[in-house]
Design a protein around this motif. Structure first.
Motif, PDB file in Angstrom:
ATOM      1  N   PRO A  87       0.818  -0.899   0.046  1.00 51.89           N
ATOM      2  CA  PRO A  87      -0.142   0.147   0.174  1.00 51.89           C
ATOM      3  C   PRO A  87       1.211   1.005   0.156  1.00 51.89           C
ATOM      4  O   PRO A  87       1.585   1.428   0.790  1.00 51.89           O
ATOM      5  N   ASN A  88       0.428   2.085  -0.477  1.00 58.32           N
ATOM      6  CA  ASN A  88       0.937   3.401  -0.798  1.00 58.32           C
ATOM      7  C   ASN A  88       2.616   3.495  -1.549  1.00 58.32           C
ATOM      8  O   ASN A  88       2.951   4.209  -0.984  1.00 58.32           O
ATOM      9  N   ALA A  89       2.756   2.398  -2.487  1.00 60.45           N
ATOM     10  CA  ALA A  89       4.023   2.268  -3.167  1.00 60.45           C
ATOM     11  C   ALA A  89       3.762   3.275  -3.891  1.00 60.45           C
ATOM     12  O   ALA A  89       5.470   3.651  -4.148  1.00 60.45           O
ATOM     13  N   GLY A  90       2.701   3.869  -5.147  1.00 56.51           N
ATOM     14  CA  GLY A  90       2.407   4.445  -5.833  1.00 56.51           C
ATOM     15  C   GLY A  90       2.474   4.229  -6.998  1.00 56.51           C
ATOM     16  O   GLY A  90       2.374   4.533  -7.984  1.00 56.51           O
ATOM     17  N   LYS A  91       1.570   2.437  -7.045  1.00 48.18           N
ATOM     18  CA  LYS A  91       1.183   1.833  -8.076  1.00 48.18           C
ATOM     19  C   LYS A  91      -0.757   2.343  -8.650  1.00 48.18           C
ATOM     20  O   LYS A  91      -0.258   3.009  -9.868  1.00 48.18           O
ATOM     21  N   SER A  92      -1.252   3.417  -7.924  1.00 50.45           N
ATOM     22  CA  SER A  92      -1.892   4.032  -8.622  1.00 50.45           C
ATOM     23  C   SER A  92      -1.326   4.813  -9.392  1.00 50.45           C
ATOM     24  O   SER A  92      -1.977   5.817 -10.638  1.00 50.45           O
ATOM     25  N   SER A  93      -0.635   5.987  -8.981  1.00 48.79           N
ATOM     26  CA  SER A  93      -0.059   6.626  -9.957  1.00 48.79           C
ATOM     27  C   SER A  93       0.781   6.427 -10.944  1.00 48.79           C
ATOM     28  O   SER A  93       0.904   7.827 -11.913  1.00 48.79           O
ATOM     29  N   LEU A  94       0.865   5.611 -10.863  1.00 47.57           N
ATOM     30  CA  LEU A  94       1.646   4.838 -11.618  1.00 47.57           C
ATOM     31  C   LEU A  94       0.562   4.577 -12.851  1.00 47.57           C
ATOM     32  O   LEU A  94       0.963   4.633 -14.374  1.00 47.57           O
ATOM     33  N   LEU A  95       0.193   3.714 -12.591  1.00 42.53           N
ATOM     34  CA  LEU A  95      -1.354   3.784 -13.643  1.00 42.53           C
ATOM     35  C   LEU A  95      -1.845   5.576 -14.207  1.00 42.53           C
ATOM     36  O   LEU A  95      -2.147   5.126 -15.012  1.00 42.53           O
ATOM     37  N   ASN A  96      -1.724   5.927 -13.473  1.00 44.47           N
ATOM     38  CA  ASN A  96      -2.586   7.696 -13.819  1.00 44.47           C
ATOM     39  C   ASN A  96      -1.314   8.494 -14.997  1.00 44.47           C
ATOM     40  O   ASN A  96      -1.554   7.970 -15.676  1.00 44.47           O
ATOM     41  N   CYS A  97      -0.254   8.065 -14.382  1.00 46.59           N
ATOM     42  CA  CYS A  97       1.013   8.293 -16.004  1.00 46.59           C
ATOM     43  C   CYS A  97       0.693   7.182 -16.960  1.00 46.59           C
ATOM     44  O   CYS A  97       1.689   7.843 -17.843  1.00 46.59           O
ATOM     45  N   ILE A  98       0.851   6.386 -16.287  1.00 48.70           N
ATOM     46  CA  ILE A  98       0.831   5.400 -18.260  1.00 48.70           C
ATOM     47  C   ILE A  98      -0.322   5.787 -19.082  1.00 48.70           C
ATOM     48  O   ILE A  98      -0.316   6.408 -20.010  1.00 48.70           O
ATOM     49  N   ALA A  99      -0.981   5.916 -18.327  1.00 45.86           N
ATOM     50  CA  ALA A  99      -3.108   5.824 -18.520  1.00 45.86           C
ATOM     51  C   ALA A  99      -2.990   7.885 -19.202  1.00 45.86           C
ATOM     52  O   ALA A  99      -3.282   7.670 -20.501  1.00 45.86           O
ATOM     53  N   GLY A 100      -2.165   8.664 -18.958  1.00 51.54           N
ATOM     54  CA  GLY A 100      -1.816   9.916 -19.555  1.00 51.54           C
ATOM     55  C   GLY A 100      -3.298  10.578 -18.449  1.00 51.54           C
ATOM     56  O   GLY A 100      -3.580  11.554 -19.545  1.00 51.54           O
ATOM     57  N   GLU A 101      -4.079  10.140 -17.410  1.00 48.47           N
ATOM     58  CA  GLU A 101      -5.656  10.992 -16.703  1.00 48.47           C
ATOM     59  C   GLU A 101      -4.910  10.148 -15.796  1.00 48.47           C
ATOM     60  O   GLU A 101      -5.074   9.043 -15.599  1.00 48.47           O
ATOM     61  N   GLU A 102      -6.817  10.675 -15.019  1.00 54.06           N
ATOM     62  CA  GLU A 102      -6.173  10.466 -13.940  1.00 54.06           C
ATOM     63  C   GLU A 102      -7.806   9.597 -13.725  1.00 54.06           C
ATOM     64  O   GLU A 102      -8.661   9.372 -13.746  1.00 54.06           O
ATOM     65  N   ARG A 103      -7.169   8.505 -13.806  1.00 59.53           N
ATOM     66  CA  ARG A 103      -7.583   6.711 -13.746  1.00 59.53           C
ATOM     67  C   ARG A 103      -8.311   6.120 -12.317  1.00 59.53           C
ATOM     68  O   ARG A 103      -8.924   5.704 -12.538  1.00 59.53           O
ATOM     69  N   ALA A 104      -6.525   6.292 -11.496  1.00 61.27           N
ATOM     70  CA  ALA A 104      -7.283   5.758  -9.815  1.00 61.27           C
ATOM     71  C   ALA A 104      -6.318   6.713  -9.033  1.00 61.27           C
ATOM     72  O   ALA A 104      -6.437   8.730  -9.313  1.00 61.27           O
TER      73      ALA A 104
END
Length: 490
Positions: free
Chosen positions: A233-250
């Motif tokens: 938890p809180n490692a930055g997984k969702s932030s990484l997804l948002n970076c790759i997707a180019g939008e706030e998905r998580a």
């Protein structure tokens, strides 16, 4: 199986667009078009129109003055059309209502609504394309990345079909020789033939095996790489997804355990397609909802093609990291050492050392399993099944290196540049495997000194298996199943 009536369908997407196309094909296609189309002067002329020339005018309901739309129309006379039949295509304005009204008028003038994939099926049945080419049509439409498109276009141009035909020609030559020699031994000698055939079979089997070996990558090319993001938890997984997707998905917060369920997103990363699954942080927890999320994360990891293990380098490794590594060590892994913009406590050496420790610990099992596991430990590092990259999701750093790492791990950038035939269709893989197995039986018969007619039986089976790929050895039910998956109007 071939229907001789005239069919019609909307060939473009059923949504408002600049241009829409209504396609009509069959023996009465020109007659149907003639009953719809009017020149600006008001007269009919399509029955006398030259093939492959475009004409400007109007589409109107038959015997009515009401004009539906201003259009361009082209006649393609048999056999010089996609279906091999007379074909009329009407290019109109791309409004849904307009397209539906023109289609309805076409049906009123004698056409019937086409079934899904029926235009392409008619092209196959009329010999315009083979079955592999027909399947490539749909693959081109559904391509999600450069690799998939290049592979589909290659197959559409006949790369796979050409190779299959060459292999079948070699096999039928040997089958014919064996049958001739058995029927007429005075003029056809089988002396030293088994040895000569053995060499030829090895060469043919090697070509087929190389194609089979591309199928795993081919599946990834066609469907995308199932990529599962794991970590504490809180490692930055969702932030990484948002970076790759180019939008706030998580949702991203500083509160550990924000992600409770899996979140799926398909993204294009350069020339490759990733089917990304963001999972709940893996840790021991008493929270019932979070615990369910952790179990789903573990299930997702088991079915992944690629694991992206996100490590917070500003926090020490612990038992949760050990549990995660134990879970993912039989998969290709890219470790993203996140939060590189902060003070780092965890190093690349520490990560690799922990993987090594757990891999060796898990290897102490039964003797045979132990040998396999030790070989795996050695290959895990040598074959780049583990890659570490320093990243910062907050600063969006390291994503270009991540993209290259995925390419190196799965494709090695060879597929697109070499023009190698890549098997992306599992039906093709199964047929190739059956052909390969039959050739192995021929080899065994030769090794066991069996009579030559045994060779012929298995060669015929291999020949038939390859024929299923291009549609020369296929039943009606399979053809119906394949084309039922096509979109309407294609």
């Amino acid at each position: 199986m071939m229907k001789k009536d005239t069919i019609a369908a909307i060939a473009t997407g059923l949504t408002d667009a600049g241009i829409g196309i209504i396609r009509i094909s069959g023996k009465n296609a020109v007659e149907v078009g003639d009953r719809l189309f009017r020149l600006p002067s008001g007269r009919k002329m399509l029955s006398k129109a030259e093939s492959h020339r475009m004409y400007y005018g109007y589409v109107a309901e038959e015997n009515k003055d009401f004009i539906i739309d201003e259009v361009m129309i082209v006649v393609m006379r048999a056999p010089r059309s996609f279906t091999g039949e007379d074909t009329v295509e009407i290019q109109c304005h791309g409004g849904v209502l307009v397209m539906k009204k023109i289609l309805s008028a076409s049906l009123s003038c004698g056409a019937r609504l086409a079934e899904p994939g029926e235009f392409t099926k008619r092209a196959f049945l009329n010999g315009r394309i083979d079955l592999a080419g027909a399947e490539a049509v749909m693959d081109v439409i559904q391509s999600q990345n450069e690799y998939a498109l290049a592979s589909s276009v290659s197959q559409l141009k006949g790369a796979l079909s050409g190779e299959i035909r060459k292999l079948r020609a070699e096999m039928i030559h040997e089958i014919a020789f064996i049958e001739s020699a058995l029927d007429d031994p005075e003029h056809f000698s089988l002396e030293n033939y088994p040895e000569e055939l053995y060499v030829k079979i090895e060469m043919t089997a090697d070509k087929i095996k190389k194609m089979i070996d591309t199928a795993d990558n081919g599946k990834l090319i066609k469907e995308g790489i199932r990529t599962v993001i794991v970590g504490k938890p809180n490692a930055g997984k969702s932030s990484l997804l948002n970076c790759i997707a180019g939008e706030e998905r998580a949702i991203v917060t500083d509160i550990a355990g924000t992600t409770r369920d899996i979140l799926q997103e398909t993204v294009k990363l350069g020339e490759i397609c990733l089917n990304i699954v963001d999972t709940a942080g893996i840790r021991d927890t008493g929270d019932i909802v979070e615990k369910i999320g952790v179990e789903k994360a573990k299930e997702s990891a088991e079915s992944a093609d690629l694991i992206v293990y996100v490590v917070d380098t500003s926090t020490e490794l612990d038992e949760n990291d050990r549990e995660i590594i134990s879970l993912i060590m039989n998969k290709p892994v890219i470790v993203l050492m996140n939060k590189s913009d902060l003070k780092n406590i965890v190093t690349e050496e520490m990560i690799c050392s922990l993987f090594q420790e757990i891999l060796e610990r898990e290897s102490y099992k039964e003797d045979e399993e132990n040998k396999k596991q030790k070989k795996y430990i050695k290959n895990f590092f040598q074959e780049k099944r583990l890659i570490t990259i320093k990243t910062s999701a907050r600063e969006e750093e390291g994503l270009d290196i991540f993209e290259k790492a995925v390419k190196d791990m799965f494709f090695k950038e060879e597929i697109k540049s070499t023009g190698e035939i890549v098997i992306t269709n599992m039906r093709h893989k199964e047929a190739l495997q059956e052909a390969f197995d039959s050739l192995m039986l021929v080899k065994k018969s030769i090794e066991d000194g069996m009579p030559e007619d045994f060779y012929s039986i298995d060669l015929i089976n291999a020949y038939a298996s390859l024929g299923r790929i291009i549609g020369e050895e296929v039943d009606d039910d399979l053809v119906e199943e394949i084309f039922s998956k096509f979109c309407m109007g294609k």
